[in-house]
Design a protein around this motif. Structure first.
Motif, short mmCIF file in Angstrom:
data_model
loop_
_atom_site.label_atom_id
_atom_site.label_comp_id
_atom_site.label_asym_id
_atom_site.label_seq_id
_atom_site.Cartn_x
_atom_site.Cartn_y
_atom_site.Cartn_z
N VAL A 185 0.85 -1.19 0.00
CA VAL A 185 0.00 0.00 0.00
C VAL A 185 0.89 1.24 0.00
O VAL A 185 2.07 1.18 0.35
CB VAL A 185 -0.97 0.03 1.22
CG1 VAL A 185 -1.86 -1.21 1.23
CG2 VAL A 185 -0.22 0.18 2.53
N THR A 221 -1.96 -2.73 -4.31
CA THR A 221 -3.26 -2.07 -4.21
C THR A 221 -3.21 -0.69 -4.87
O THR A 221 -2.14 -0.17 -5.14
CB THR A 221 -3.68 -1.89 -2.74
OG1 THR A 221 -2.79 -0.96 -2.12
CG2 THR A 221 -3.67 -3.22 -1.99
N VAL A 261 -6.81 1.70 1.06
CA VAL A 261 -6.84 1.59 2.52
C VAL A 261 -7.78 2.61 3.17
O VAL A 261 -8.04 2.53 4.38
CB VAL A 261 -5.44 1.74 3.15
CG1 VAL A 261 -4.53 0.62 2.69
CG2 VAL A 261 -4.83 3.09 2.84
N GLU A 306 -11.92 1.29 5.59
CA GLU A 306 -11.44 0.49 6.72
C GLU A 306 -11.63 -1.01 6.50
O GLU A 306 -10.80 -1.81 6.90
CB GLU A 306 -12.16 0.94 8.01
CG GLU A 306 -11.56 0.37 9.28
CD GLU A 306 -10.14 0.85 9.56
OE1 GLU A 306 -9.31 0.01 9.95
OE2 GLU A 306 -9.86 2.04 9.40
N ASN A 336 -11.32 -2.65 3.78
CA ASN A 336 -10.24 -3.16 2.94
C ASN A 336 -8.99 -3.42 3.76
O ASN A 336 -8.36 -4.47 3.66
CB ASN A 336 -9.90 -2.20 1.80
CG ASN A 336 -10.98 -2.14 0.74
OD1 ASN A 336 -11.84 -3.00 0.65
ND2 ASN A 336 -10.94 -1.10 -0.06
N LEU A 337 -8.62 -2.44 4.58
CA LEU A 337 -7.42 -2.60 5.40
C LEU A 337 -7.58 -3.75 6.38
O LEU A 337 -6.68 -4.58 6.52
CB LEU A 337 -7.11 -1.29 6.14
CG LEU A 337 -5.83 -1.30 6.98
CD1 LEU A 337 -4.60 -1.59 6.12
CD2 LEU A 337 -5.67 0.03 7.70
N VAL A 372 0.45 -6.34 5.52
CA VAL A 372 0.26 -5.09 4.79
C VAL A 372 1.53 -4.25 4.97
O VAL A 372 1.93 -3.96 6.09
CB VAL A 372 -0.98 -4.31 5.29
CG1 VAL A 372 -1.15 -3.01 4.51
CG2 VAL A 372 -2.23 -5.19 5.17
N TYR A 393 3.47 -0.73 3.95
CA TYR A 393 3.33 0.65 3.49
C TYR A 393 4.66 1.11 2.89
O TYR A 393 5.67 1.15 3.58
CB TYR A 393 2.91 1.54 4.65
CG TYR A 393 2.92 3.03 4.41
CD1 TYR A 393 2.75 3.59 3.14
CD2 TYR A 393 3.06 3.90 5.48
CE1 TYR A 393 2.74 4.96 2.95
CE2 TYR A 393 3.04 5.27 5.30
CZ TYR A 393 2.89 5.80 4.04
OH TYR A 393 2.88 7.16 3.85
N TYR A 428 -2.49 4.65 5.85
CA TYR A 428 -1.28 3.88 5.52
C TYR A 428 -0.51 3.52 6.78
O TYR A 428 0.06 2.43 6.88
CB TYR A 428 -0.35 4.69 4.60
CG TYR A 428 -0.91 5.08 3.26
CD1 TYR A 428 -1.68 4.20 2.50
CD2 TYR A 428 -0.63 6.33 2.73
CE1 TYR A 428 -2.16 4.59 1.25
CE2 TYR A 428 -1.10 6.71 1.48
CZ TYR A 428 -1.86 5.83 0.75
OH TYR A 428 -2.33 6.21 -0.49
N SER A 461 -0.61 0.12 8.68
CA SER A 461 -0.05 -1.09 8.07
C SER A 461 0.79 -1.87 9.08
O SER A 461 1.20 -1.34 10.10
CB SER A 461 0.82 -0.72 6.86
OG SER A 461 0.03 -0.08 5.88
#
Length: 173
Positions: free
Chosen positions: A7, A76, A81, A84, A86-87, A96, A98, A141, A144
């Motif tokens: 991300v 992505t 992100v 919420e 999705n994250l 995840v 960043y 982000y 992450s």
């Protein structure tokens, strides 16, 4: 839980790093934007123009859930992100990461003509508006699992850092 989700803001290198990382890990790469374009039969630019950003975000959320959950690298979209769900979903299915890049470096990359033309947001927003978007998304982000500061690093150097960081999260070779 072996999927790696990259991300970060547009222009941070998710695609370059993701493709290289997938080769190093010998797993397939998946680009969420490309998946949306295939599912819809339109480019991102066309979706934004005909249906708007909200519709695109709906398609993006759906695409994230349709991609493999194991042994993959998923790149992505920059705004994925912000939702919420999705994250949370990505964190529940993998790691995840960043790719944090400072705004001046991102802006320089994004002002290249080939970048401007493929990113709908850049066609309608000023530098100040893009910076506001960057700042707003940063809080998401930062949630992450891992943050890699990418300023002045090559894609290869970023991959090395990612591989060092994911050892605690994954059972990669």
């Amino acid at each position: 839980m072996n999927t790696i989700y990259l991300v970060g803001f547009m222009g941070c290198g998710k695609t370059s790093v993701g493709n290289l990382l997938s080769k190093q890990l010998e797993v397939p790469p998946y680009d969420v934007d490309t998946t949306v374009e295939k599912l819809r039969g339109q480019t991102i630019k066309e979706i934004f123009a005909s249906e708007g950003e909200e519709a695109f975000r709906n398609y993006e959320s759906l695409a994230i859930r349709q991609l493999p959950l194991e042994n993959a690298v998923v790149m992505t979209g920059g705004g994925a992100v912000v939702r919420e769900e999705n994250l949370s979903y990505m964190k529940s299915k993998g790691t995840v990461i960043y790719l944090k890049t400072s705004f001046p470096i991102l802006w320089k990359r994004l002002m290249k003509e080939e970048e401007r033309n493929k990113r709908p947001i850049l066609l309608t927003k000023t530098k100040e508006e893009v910076f506001e978007l960057y700042q707003m998304r940063n809080e998401f982000y930062e949630k992450s699992d891992v943050t890699i500061i990418t300023d002045h690093l090559t894609a290869e150097e970023i991959c090395i850092r990612i591989l060092d960081e994911i050892k605690p999260f994954n059972s990669w070779k």
